[in-house]
Design an enzyme around this catalytic site. Structure first.
Site, PDB file in Angstrom:
ATOM      1  N   CYS A   1     -23.925 -17.881  36.743  1.00  0.00           N
ATOM      2  CA  CYS A   1     -22.461 -17.965  36.683  1.00  0.00           C
ATOM      3  C   CYS A   1     -22.082 -18.381  35.265  1.00  0.00           C
ATOM      4  O   CYS A   1     -22.461 -19.472  34.816  1.00  0.00           O
ATOM      5  CB  CYS A   1     -21.947 -18.986  37.693  1.00  0.00           C
ATOM      6  SG  CYS A   1     -20.178 -19.326  37.571  1.00  0.00           S
TER       7      CYS A   1
ATOM      8  N   SER B   1      11.087 -26.588   5.608  1.00  0.00           N
ATOM      9  CA  SER B   1      11.193 -27.073   6.993  1.00  0.00           C
ATOM     10  C   SER B   1      12.625 -27.544   7.220  1.00  0.00           C
ATOM     11  O   SER B   1      13.427 -27.611   6.281  1.00  0.00           O
ATOM     12  CB  SER B   1      10.207 -28.213   7.233  1.00  0.00           C
ATOM     13  OG  SER B   1      10.446 -29.281   6.335  1.00  0.00           O
TER      14      SER B   1
ATOM     15  N   CYS C   1     -16.181 -16.799  43.647  1.00  0.00           N
ATOM     16  CA  CYS C   1     -16.100 -17.558  42.401  1.00  0.00           C
ATOM     17  C   CYS C   1     -15.279 -16.776  41.374  1.00  0.00           C
ATOM     18  O   CYS C   1     -15.567 -15.605  41.112  1.00  0.00           O
ATOM     19  CB  CYS C   1     -17.509 -17.810  41.863  1.00  0.00           C
ATOM     20  SG  CYS C   1     -17.532 -18.535  40.206  1.00  0.00           S
TER      21      CYS C   1
ATOM     22  N   TYR D   1       2.755   8.082  26.607  1.00  0.00           N
ATOM     23  CA  TYR D   1       2.461   7.227  25.456  1.00  0.00           C
ATOM     24  C   TYR D   1       0.948   7.051  25.310  1.00  0.00           C
ATOM     25  O   TYR D   1       0.404   7.140  24.208  1.00  0.00           O
ATOM     26  CB  TYR D   1       3.144   5.866  25.616  1.00  0.00           C
ATOM     27  CG  TYR D   1       2.822   4.899  24.497  1.00  0.00           C
ATOM     28  CD1 TYR D   1       3.587   4.859  23.340  1.00  0.00           C
ATOM     29  CD2 TYR D   1       1.728   4.043  24.591  1.00  0.00           C
ATOM     30  CE1 TYR D   1       3.279   3.993  22.302  1.00  0.00           C
ATOM     31  CE2 TYR D   1       1.400   3.173  23.562  1.00  0.00           C
ATOM     32  CZ  TYR D   1       2.191   3.150  22.425  1.00  0.00           C
ATOM     33  OH  TYR D   1       1.876   2.292  21.399  1.00  0.00           O
ATOM     34  N   ASP D   2       0.278   6.787  26.418  1.00  0.00           N
ATOM     35  CA  ASP D   2      -1.174   6.594  26.383  1.00  0.00           C
ATOM     36  C   ASP D   2      -1.886   7.836  25.844  1.00  0.00           C
ATOM     37  O   ASP D   2      -2.873   7.731  25.099  1.00  0.00           O
ATOM     38  CB  ASP D   2      -1.710   6.248  27.774  1.00  0.00           C
ATOM     39  CG  ASP D   2      -1.309   4.855  28.222  1.00  0.00           C
ATOM     40  OD1 ASP D   2      -0.913   4.045  27.358  1.00  0.00           O
ATOM     41  OD2 ASP D   2      -1.376   4.577  29.437  1.00  0.00           O
TER      42      ASP D   2
ATOM     43  N   TYR E   1      14.430 -14.334  11.482  1.00  0.00           N
ATOM     44  CA  TYR E   1      15.715 -15.034  11.323  1.00  0.00           C
ATOM     45  C   TYR E   1      16.127 -15.271   9.872  1.00  0.00           C
ATOM     46  O   TYR E   1      17.182 -15.850   9.626  1.00  0.00           O
ATOM     47  CB  TYR E   1      15.688 -16.373  12.054  1.00  0.00           C
ATOM     48  CG  TYR E   1      14.489 -17.241  11.777  1.00  0.00           C
ATOM     49  CD1 TYR E   1      14.421 -18.056  10.647  1.00  0.00           C
ATOM     50  CD2 TYR E   1      13.413 -17.265  12.656  1.00  0.00           C
ATOM     51  CE1 TYR E   1      13.331 -18.850  10.403  1.00  0.00           C
ATOM     52  CE2 TYR E   1      12.313 -18.059  12.426  1.00  0.00           C
ATOM     53  CZ  TYR E   1      12.273 -18.857  11.292  1.00  0.00           C
ATOM     54  OH  TYR E   1      11.178 -19.650  11.053  1.00  0.00           O
TER      55      TYR E   1
ATOM     56  N   LYS F   1      23.113 -23.256  11.116  1.00  0.00           N
ATOM     57  CA  LYS F   1      23.020 -22.744   9.754  1.00  0.00           C
ATOM     58  C   LYS F   1      24.407 -22.403   9.219  1.00  0.00           C
ATOM     59  O   LYS F   1      25.244 -21.849   9.935  1.00  0.00           O
ATOM     60  CB  LYS F   1      22.147 -21.479   9.711  1.00  0.00           C
ATOM     61  CG  LYS F   1      20.703 -21.693  10.110  1.00  0.00           C
ATOM     62  CD  LYS F   1      19.920 -20.378  10.048  1.00  0.00           C
ATOM     63  CE  LYS F   1      18.459 -20.583  10.415  1.00  0.00           C
ATOM     64  NZ  LYS F   1      17.713 -19.298  10.394  1.00  0.00           N
TER      65      LYS F   1
ATOM     66  N   CYS G   1     -19.832 -22.739  44.047  1.00  0.00           N
ATOM     67  CA  CYS G   1     -20.411 -21.444  43.681  1.00  0.00           C
ATOM     68  C   CYS G   1     -21.921 -21.637  43.635  1.00  0.00           C
ATOM     69  O   CYS G   1     -22.419 -22.453  42.844  1.00  0.00           O
ATOM     70  CB  CYS G   1     -19.895 -20.974  42.321  1.00  0.00           C
ATOM     71  SG  CYS G   1     -20.798 -19.541  41.682  1.00  0.00           S
TER      72      CYS G   1
END
Length: 683
Positions: free
Chosen positions: A447, A99, A425, A53-54, A243, A307, A441
């Site tokens: 950092c 909704s 770290c 696939y890659d 859905y 539903k 650290c």
């Protein structure tokens, strides 16, 4: 040329291909990649290895780069992120995205069932039951079977165009599967969500980078879908379930079951938990079963959706203004206080301290959704014996900060090994060192997590008060190499800021003006803004009042600082170490060269609250907690966080916590916000 079955990956060199040959191969590769995406993400039945696939995917990328005029927005390569959009455009939905009315009470559900029975003139009308996903509702439009656009629900009538981000979701087909007749136009409704494992991994990454984690998977999905740059959504653990058919110029199925079957046939994933029912008893059993297994699912659900199955019966029942009469959400009781530790990660603070943080299954604590809790330090974590997978009781310490109070024992449940602090770290990879109960650290501003935190702290309201410079902007400034220390902030230009995600010309100019406007500060605020270890607001004020000027503070020796009332050897050492550091001295000089001016500390005026100690509990309307503390300290008083026999006043705001009971038990004077303000005004 066919890449859908047993694909041949022995490709001709790109340089040997003409445009016509490249176009034919690109078409075949797109068809092949889409087909294998469908098998892998929708059918869960891959026919080729990841390596093959890659090769197909990389070949397609290679050809599109070599022949840019053959690129197409519908190409599967677009899933890894396209050019950023300037803003999210508003789009109108073909039909309103309604909704659902939601109920917790079983009797209200019975009433709904009876209303449907009455309309259907049947004691057992057919229903379809679905899990209620806690995600982001979207409308997706296909034309001639090709993905055209996707948008958020918005207000139901108008949403935001998030097509560029939806394309990055592998489970969303860019081309519908040939299953019978594909309509020329199709609008469907789905839910974008994030699986739990992916949510935990994403929050781990955010915490380790010094960013605030998402509160829950829904917030994570919504946040990623509303990014301007699709590369931020690409590769994230987002999924989508469908859905409903909202609109089509094709034939409508007679039942909702047939709708779900047709969606599946087109390659649009529907939930495997969907089920048919004909009575309240069957619906109640489904609700109870899903409530019992919700913690074992790999995605968040907060109830079930009921539903009506027959489409004609739906039409006769109709809709209210914002919700259908043919569907109802039956919610689960919210999780309360007890939850699971899904992971333990380490957060790097602005001073370099590594703090273990528990990532929790989201839980409601006092009306607030909590998904993380501090474990303070390794010693505290060991004392409470908290491990990944444990069931724990969560409280909000001090009414605000989520904290694990205790582990809930589960006899017979095998536990994970104890968590070990990292040797390096998690942000920059530097070897960590231990000082007492804490791991540190030592990398300082090299950092990224510490630098991000330092910028946020410097811009804070109680420090330099730079509007618009929050966590997201600070993170991008560091990530893009625009800021390496605090002095660099003043060199960032409008064009630099406009290149940040979420910034247009106006907002970039506003932030630039805010930064340039923060070049004058009183000494105590500046000392606090620098983020010197152990130097909080109170200590910064004491140092400023004692020494008066920045030059005098920065050149003071340990003995001089330690001699300041209330300051000990640790604060003295931290302060002198900070100003003796060559990098810090260089940064301060560059800040002053950029025009930064530090105002000397004015002499102390009247100190009418000298000797008085104040504690605050609950929210204040007119002041933040820090502002209230500063008011007290500016008049000579002391503001602390805990009630004791030495407390003179407890200021009681909205929703006070346990401090109020403690104060009453100790006989501490309790005053409300107005009484506190009157006291300040009188003085």
């Amino acid at each position: 040329m066919d890449f859908t079955s047993a694909p041949d990956t022995d490709f001709t060199a790109v340089g040997d291909l003409g445009k016509k040959e490249a176009a034919a191969e690109i078409r075949a590769l797109r068809e092949g990649v889409n087909y294998h995406d469908y098998l892998y993400y929708v059918k869960d039945a891959p026919e080729i290895s990841d390596a093959v696939y890659d090769k197909l995917f990389h070949r397609l990328q290679e050809l599109e780069e070599a022949f840019p005029d053959l690129q197409d927005d519908d190409s599967p390569t677009r899933r890894i992120g396209a050019e950023p959009v300037s803003k999210l455009k508003k789009v109108s939905h073909r039909v309103p995205l309604l909704s659902l009315q939601a109920q917790l009470d079983a009797e209200k559900v019975r009433t709904f069932i009876k209303s449907v029975q009455k309309a259907a003139e049947s004691k057992s009308p057919a229903f379809v039951l679905e899990p209620k996903f806690d995600g982001l509702s979207v409308e997706v439009i296909y034309r001639q079977g090709k993905f055209e656009r996707g948008s958020t629900r918005g207000n139901g009538e108008v949403g935001e165009d998030i097509s560029h981000n939806l394309k990055t979701i592998r489970t969303l087909p860019l081309t519908l599967q040939e299953a019978g007749h594909i309509p020329a136009f199709l609008a469907v409704r789905g839910e974008v969500y994030m699986d739990r494992n992916g949510f935990t991994a994403l929050n781990r990454e955010r915490v380790e980078n010094g960013e605030e984690p998402f509160a829950n998977p829904r917030n994570a999905a919504a946040g990623l879908m509303r990014q301007y740059e699709s590369r931020r959504a690409a590769g994230k653990p987002l999924r989508v379930y469908f859905y409903e058919i909202l609109a089509t110029d094709g034939e409508w199925p007679d039942t909702h079951r047939q709708v779900l079957e047709q969606l599946t046939a087109w390659g649009l994933i529907t939930s495997p938990l969907n089920k048919s029912a004909g009575s309240f008893q069957e619906i109640e059993a489904y609700h109870k079963r899903l409530a019992g297994k919700r913690d074992d699912l790999d995605f968040e659900i907060d109830g079930i959706v009921i539903k009506v199955d027959k489409i004609k019966l739906r039409e006769s029942l109709g809709n209210r203004d914002r919700s259908p009469r043919w569907a109802l959400a039956w919610k689960f009781e919210p999780r309360q206080e007890a939850t699971l530790v899904e992971d333990i990660v380490v957060q790097v603070g602005r001073t370099g301290i590594l703090t273990p943080v528990a990532l929790l299954q989201p839980v409601d604590v006092g009306g607030v959704t909590v998904s993380r809790a501090t474990l303070h330090n390794e010693n505290e974590m060991r004392r409470k014996d908290i491990r990944v997978g444990d069931c724990v009781h969560v409280i909000r310490a001090g009414d605000v900060i989520p904290e694990i109070e205790e582990r809930i024992k589960r006899p017979g449940k095998k536990r994970q090994p104890p968590f070990e602090m990292p040797e390096r770290c998690p942000s920059c990879g530097s070897p960590v060192i231990r000082e007492g109960a804490y791991w540190l650290c030592p990398a300082g501003l090299s950092c990224p997590a510490q630098l991000r935190g330092r910028i946020q702290h410097y811009a804070g309201r109680d420090a330099m008060d730079i509007d618009h410079l929050g966590e997201k902007a600070a993170g991008q400034l560091v990530e893009r190499g625009l800021v390496h220390d605090l002095a660099d902030l003043y060199a960032v230009g409008v064009d630099d800021l406009q290149s940040l995600e979420g910034f247009a010309e106006r907002s970039a100019r506003q932030l630039h003006e805010a930064i340039q406007g923060a070049k004058e500060a009183r000494l105590d605020r500046f000392l606090y803004a620098l983020g010197i270890p152990l130097v909080g607001r109170r200590v910064a004020r004491q140092l400023a009042e004692k020494f008066g000027e920045l030059e005098k503070v920065s050149s003071a020796n340990r003995d001089a600082i330690e001699a300041v009332s209330g300051l000990g050897s640790e604060i003295a050492a931290a302060t002198t170490d900070f100003f003796e550091d060559k990098r810090n001295r260089k940064t301060l000089k560059r800040m002053q060269a950029a025009g930064l001016k530090i105002k000397p500390m004015p002499g102390r005026g009247k100190q009418p609250l000298a000797g008085k100690t104040f504690v605050f509990s609950g929210g204040l309307d007119s002041l933040t907690r820090d502002e209230a503390h500063e008011k007290v300290e500016s008049l000579g008083g002391r503001a602390t966080s805990s009630v004791s026999s030495e407390t003179d006043y407890l200021v009681v705001g909205d929703s006070p916590g346990s401090k109020l009971d403690e104060a009453r038990d100790l006989g501490v004077s309790c005053i409300d916000e107005q009484e506190f303000l009157d006291m300040l005004n009188d003085n």
